[in-house]
Design a protein around this motif. Sequence first.
Motif, PDB file in Angstrom:
ATOM      1  N   GLN A   1      49.302  48.872  30.959  1.00 29.12           N
ATOM      2  CA  GLN A   1      48.994  48.812  32.389  1.00 29.12           C
ATOM      3  C   GLN A   1      49.711  49.990  33.036  1.00 29.12           C
ATOM      4  O   GLN A   1      50.920  50.151  32.882  1.00 29.12           O
ATOM      5  CB  GLN A   1      49.475  47.506  33.021  1.00 29.12           C
TER       6      GLN A   1
ATOM      7  N   ILE B   1      50.746  51.887  36.458  1.00 31.55           N
ATOM      8  CA  ILE B   1      50.944  51.639  37.887  1.00 31.55           C
ATOM      9  C   ILE B   1      51.383  52.948  38.524  1.00 31.55           C
ATOM     10  O   ILE B   1      52.286  53.623  38.018  1.00 31.55           O
ATOM     11  CB  ILE B   1      51.989  50.534  38.103  1.00 31.55           C
TER      12      ILE B   1
ATOM     13  N   GLN C   1      52.495  54.561  42.312  1.00 31.16           N
ATOM     14  CA  GLN C   1      52.917  54.184  43.666  1.00 31.16           C
ATOM     15  C   GLN C   1      53.198  55.435  44.491  1.00 31.16           C
ATOM     16  O   GLN C   1      53.787  56.385  43.973  1.00 31.16           O
ATOM     17  CB  GLN C   1      54.208  53.373  43.601  1.00 31.16           C
TER      18      GLN C   1
ATOM     19  N   SER D   1      42.544  48.816  40.474  1.00 31.66           N
ATOM     20  CA  SER D   1      42.730  48.207  41.794  1.00 31.66           C
ATOM     21  C   SER D   1      43.708  49.076  42.564  1.00 31.66           C
ATOM     22  O   SER D   1      44.540  49.777  41.986  1.00 31.66           O
ATOM     23  CB  SER D   1      43.251  46.773  41.682  1.00 31.66           C
ATOM     24  N   CYS D   2      43.572  49.035  43.881  1.00 34.47           N
ATOM     25  CA  CYS D   2      44.475  49.789  44.751  1.00 34.47           C
ATOM     26  C   CYS D   2      44.772  48.905  45.946  1.00 34.47           C
ATOM     27  O   CYS D   2      43.855  48.408  46.602  1.00 34.47           O
ATOM     28  CB  CYS D   2      43.830  51.099  45.188  1.00 34.47           C
TER      29      CYS D   2
ATOM     30  N   VAL E   1      49.680  51.120  45.968  1.00 34.13           N
ATOM     31  CA  VAL E   1      49.954  50.852  44.569  1.00 34.13           C
ATOM     32  C   VAL E   1      48.617  50.758  43.845  1.00 34.13           C
ATOM     33  O   VAL E   1      47.785  49.914  44.166  1.00 34.13           O
ATOM     34  CB  VAL E   1      50.749  49.536  44.379  1.00 34.13           C
ATOM     35  N   GLU E   2      48.412  51.659  42.893  1.00 33.46           N
ATOM     36  CA  GLU E   2      47.234  51.614  42.038  1.00 33.46           C
ATOM     37  C   GLU E   2      47.633  50.939  40.729  1.00 33.46           C
ATOM     38  O   GLU E   2      48.750  51.124  40.251  1.00 33.46           O
ATOM     39  CB  GLU E   2      46.749  53.019  41.681  1.00 33.46           C
ATOM     40  N   SER E   3      46.707  50.199  40.168  1.00 33.66           N
ATOM     41  CA  SER E   3      46.935  49.574  38.868  1.00 33.66           C
ATOM     42  C   SER E   3      45.650  49.671  38.060  1.00 33.66           C
ATOM     43  O   SER E   3      44.565  49.455  38.595  1.00 33.66           O
ATOM     44  CB  SER E   3      47.334  48.107  39.064  1.00 33.66           C
TER      45      SER E   3
ATOM     46  N   TYR F   1      44.313  49.908  33.511  1.00 35.07           N
ATOM     47  CA  TYR F   1      44.707  49.799  32.112  1.00 35.07           C
ATOM     48  C   TYR F   1      44.150  50.957  31.306  1.00 35.07           C
ATOM     49  O   TYR F   1      43.009  51.373  31.518  1.00 35.07           O
ATOM     50  CB  TYR F   1      44.199  48.476  31.532  1.00 35.07           C
TER      51      TYR F   1
ATOM     52  N   GLN G   1      51.144  45.796  27.263  1.00 34.13           N
ATOM     53  CA  GLN G   1      50.597  44.443  27.229  1.00 34.13           C
ATOM     54  C   GLN G   1      50.631  43.913  25.800  1.00 34.13           C
ATOM     55  O   GLN G   1      50.242  44.612  24.872  1.00 34.13           O
ATOM     56  CB  GLN G   1      49.162  44.439  27.753  1.00 34.13           C
TER      57      GLN G   1
END
Length: 98
Positions: free
Chosen positions: A3, A5, A7, A38-39, A49-51, A53, A96
Amino acid sequence: MIQMIVQYEVKQNLLSQYHETIDKISTMLPDFEADMFSCSQSEERNFFVESFYVPTEAHFHALKKMRLSRNHSVFGILEDFVPGGLERMGFMAIKQKR
């Protein structure tokens, strides 16, 4: 699977242009084998914050390098949006368990 992330803060006066750029970024991330993007924005500030995988640590490092490149045609646009420039972006990798 990792994952990733990302920021960062975005300048208030550039929010509408930022939203257009993040849409472009989200559509091109699958080209780098990234998925589940997702953001989200914090309630208090223009902190995002973007996330998403990526399959391997190598993907994480390659994508991080591209995200920090001012010369990249899409990622480099964020240089003007982030106070202090791209080097002010924070990156995390969470491995993960399978």
